[in-house]
Design an enzyme around this catalytic site. Sequence first.
Site, PDB file in Angstrom:
ATOM      1  N   TYR A  12      -4.403   5.913  -2.126  1.00 56.97           N
ATOM      2  CA  TYR A  12      -4.364   5.431  -0.130  1.00 56.97           C
ATOM      3  C   TYR A  12      -2.293   5.742  -0.489  1.00 56.97           C
ATOM      4  O   TYR A  12      -1.994   6.808   0.067  1.00 56.97           O
ATOM      5  CB  TYR A  12      -4.482   4.311  -0.319  1.00 56.97           C
ATOM      6  CG  TYR A  12      -3.438   3.501   0.829  1.00 56.97           C
ATOM      7  CD1 TYR A  12      -3.458   4.488   2.247  1.00 56.97           C
ATOM      8  CD2 TYR A  12      -3.026   2.610   1.409  1.00 56.97           C
ATOM      9  CE1 TYR A  12      -2.580   4.069   3.043  1.00 56.97           C
ATOM     10  CE2 TYR A  12      -2.316   1.651   1.995  1.00 56.97           C
ATOM     11  CZ  TYR A  12      -2.426   3.242   3.564  1.00 56.97           C
ATOM     12  OH  TYR A  12      -1.707   2.301   4.241  1.00 56.97           O
ATOM     13  N   SER A 126       5.383  -4.466  -7.589  1.00 56.22           N
ATOM     14  CA  SER A 126       5.119  -5.028  -6.286  1.00 56.22           C
ATOM     15  C   SER A 126       5.584  -6.505  -6.061  1.00 56.22           C
ATOM     16  O   SER A 126       6.171  -6.818  -7.179  1.00 56.22           O
ATOM     17  CB  SER A 126       2.929  -5.666  -6.329  1.00 56.22           C
ATOM     18  OG  SER A 126       2.846  -6.302  -5.770  1.00 56.22           O
ATOM     19  N   TYR A 151      -3.783  -9.354 -11.954  1.00 52.69           N
ATOM     20  CA  TYR A 151      -3.685  -8.182 -11.323  1.00 52.69           C
ATOM     21  C   TYR A 151      -1.916  -7.494 -11.719  1.00 52.69           C
ATOM     22  O   TYR A 151      -1.261  -7.549 -11.526  1.00 52.69           O
ATOM     23  CB  TYR A 151      -4.575  -7.800 -10.163  1.00 52.69           C
ATOM     24  CG  TYR A 151      -3.035  -7.182  -8.784  1.00 52.69           C
ATOM     25  CD1 TYR A 151      -3.331  -5.727  -9.263  1.00 52.69           C
ATOM     26  CD2 TYR A 151      -2.358  -7.217  -8.325  1.00 52.69           C
ATOM     27  CE1 TYR A 151      -2.259  -4.321  -9.022  1.00 52.69           C
ATOM     28  CE2 TYR A 151      -1.630  -6.623  -7.210  1.00 52.69           C
ATOM     29  CZ  TYR A 151      -1.106  -5.081  -7.748  1.00 52.69           C
ATOM     30  OH  TYR A 151      -0.611  -4.621  -7.032  1.00 52.69           O
ATOM     31  N   LYS A 155       1.669  -6.359 -13.193  1.00 61.43           N
ATOM     32  CA  LYS A 155       2.968  -5.333 -12.763  1.00 61.43           C
ATOM     33  C   LYS A 155       4.219  -5.984 -13.622  1.00 61.43           C
ATOM     34  O   LYS A 155       4.952  -5.180 -13.493  1.00 61.43           O
ATOM     35  CB  LYS A 155       2.916  -5.857 -11.050  1.00 61.43           C
ATOM     36  CG  LYS A 155       1.719  -4.984 -10.687  1.00 61.43           C
ATOM     37  CD  LYS A 155       1.959  -3.566 -10.473  1.00 61.43           C
ATOM     38  CE  LYS A 155       1.098  -2.234  -9.888  1.00 61.43           C
ATOM     39  NZ  LYS A 155       0.631  -1.188 -10.106  1.00 61.43           N
ATOM     40  N   ASN A 181       3.421  -4.974   1.855  1.00 60.10           N
ATOM     41  CA  ASN A 181       2.253  -4.755   2.067  1.00 60.10           C
ATOM     42  C   ASN A 181       2.308  -3.232   2.959  1.00 60.10           C
ATOM     43  O   ASN A 181       2.431  -3.451   3.621  1.00 60.10           O
ATOM     44  CB  ASN A 181       1.949  -6.298   3.294  1.00 60.10           C
ATOM     45  CG  ASN A 181       1.525  -7.725   2.963  1.00 60.10           C
ATOM     46  OD1 ASN A 181       2.229  -7.588   2.017  1.00 60.10           O
ATOM     47  ND2 ASN A 181       0.308  -7.932   2.783  1.00 60.10           N
TER      48      ASN A 181
END
Length: 337
Positions: A12, A126, A151, A155, A181
């Site tokens: 994406y 993130s 997750y 990061k 986001n």
Amino acid sequence: MPKILVTGGNGYIGSHTVVELLNNGYEVVVVDNLCNSKPYVKDRIADLADRPFGFYQIDICNLNDLKDVFHKESDISGIIHFAAHLFVEESVENPIKYYQNNIVGLLNLIEATKLLPKVDVVFSSSCTVYGNPDEVPISESESIKPAMSPYGNTKKMAEEILRDHSMANANFRTTALRYFNPIGAHHSGKLGEDPLGHHTHLVPIIAEVASGKREKLMVFGNDYPTRDGTCVRDYIHVCDLANAHVKALEYMLGNDQISGFDAINIGSGNGQTVLEVVQAFERATGQRINYELAPRRPGDVDRIYANITKATRLLGWKPELDIDDMMVSTYNWEKNK
Ligand code: UDP
């Protein structure tokens, strides 16, 4: 123009970034194992940019395959590293899958860069590294809290690995972009978020409700200490985010003075509640969204949004697209994909 390797360039954020790189004249080589993206994406990228680029369908966890790419593309000057698993819930159920892929993949990438004389890396990090922050807006100098999921921990660990390696090696510099986001889709309607499984993020789910693919949105929690009781997040258009990667590369490639590792927030600088996002979608698209209040989702932080002054100061970057652009482009993508 410099040649840039993009891992996960078929995903994406990766696909929007590859278009932006090609539009800015860079030569691009993508490595992607298509574990969470579809083969049509690479053709759409080439169509949109009207330029070809290199594509290797390999898994970066296979060091030999990765080294083969570096042998063939020995003039790589920069890397944008996206390739990683990214589902929070799945990471809680299967943490080793996440450590195996996200950490081993990164270590392999660093190992392969030893074949290059010098490299600048932009890492896809993130805001999850901030955990549940004490203060918002949050700036990069705030302390890093324990991660809320495996997750998130990958990061955080990846940033630490990149920091240590960059400090020890003058020929390896890193900028970690801490995304908030990302939502929205390319204005052409040809690229957008299209995971292999079902959507888990708020805005694509709202778009599915609007297009009739889903009956209603479940709003996770309305008893948070926020304006209307729902969680606050900082939504950023994927095209602005893609542009931030190009700016981060330009910043490093054109500057001999910088060294080591740095981390930069990439968000809009504003916080929006879940219900405000629903209202923004309704306003921007004219579609009513059926929703129901539901219990909190485990692992969600109350509120987080970015201080983005560092991105503006160092990269000369600021977001250009507003919440209406994010909603309309997501809805168009949902209807046309
Ligand atoms: N959310 C929600 N319903 C959904 C999906 C998400 O209420 O079906 C909420 C979620 O609890 C969070 C916000 O929307 O407060 C953003 O969630 P998302 O999964 O999009 O991103 P995250 O911030 O978790 O990375």
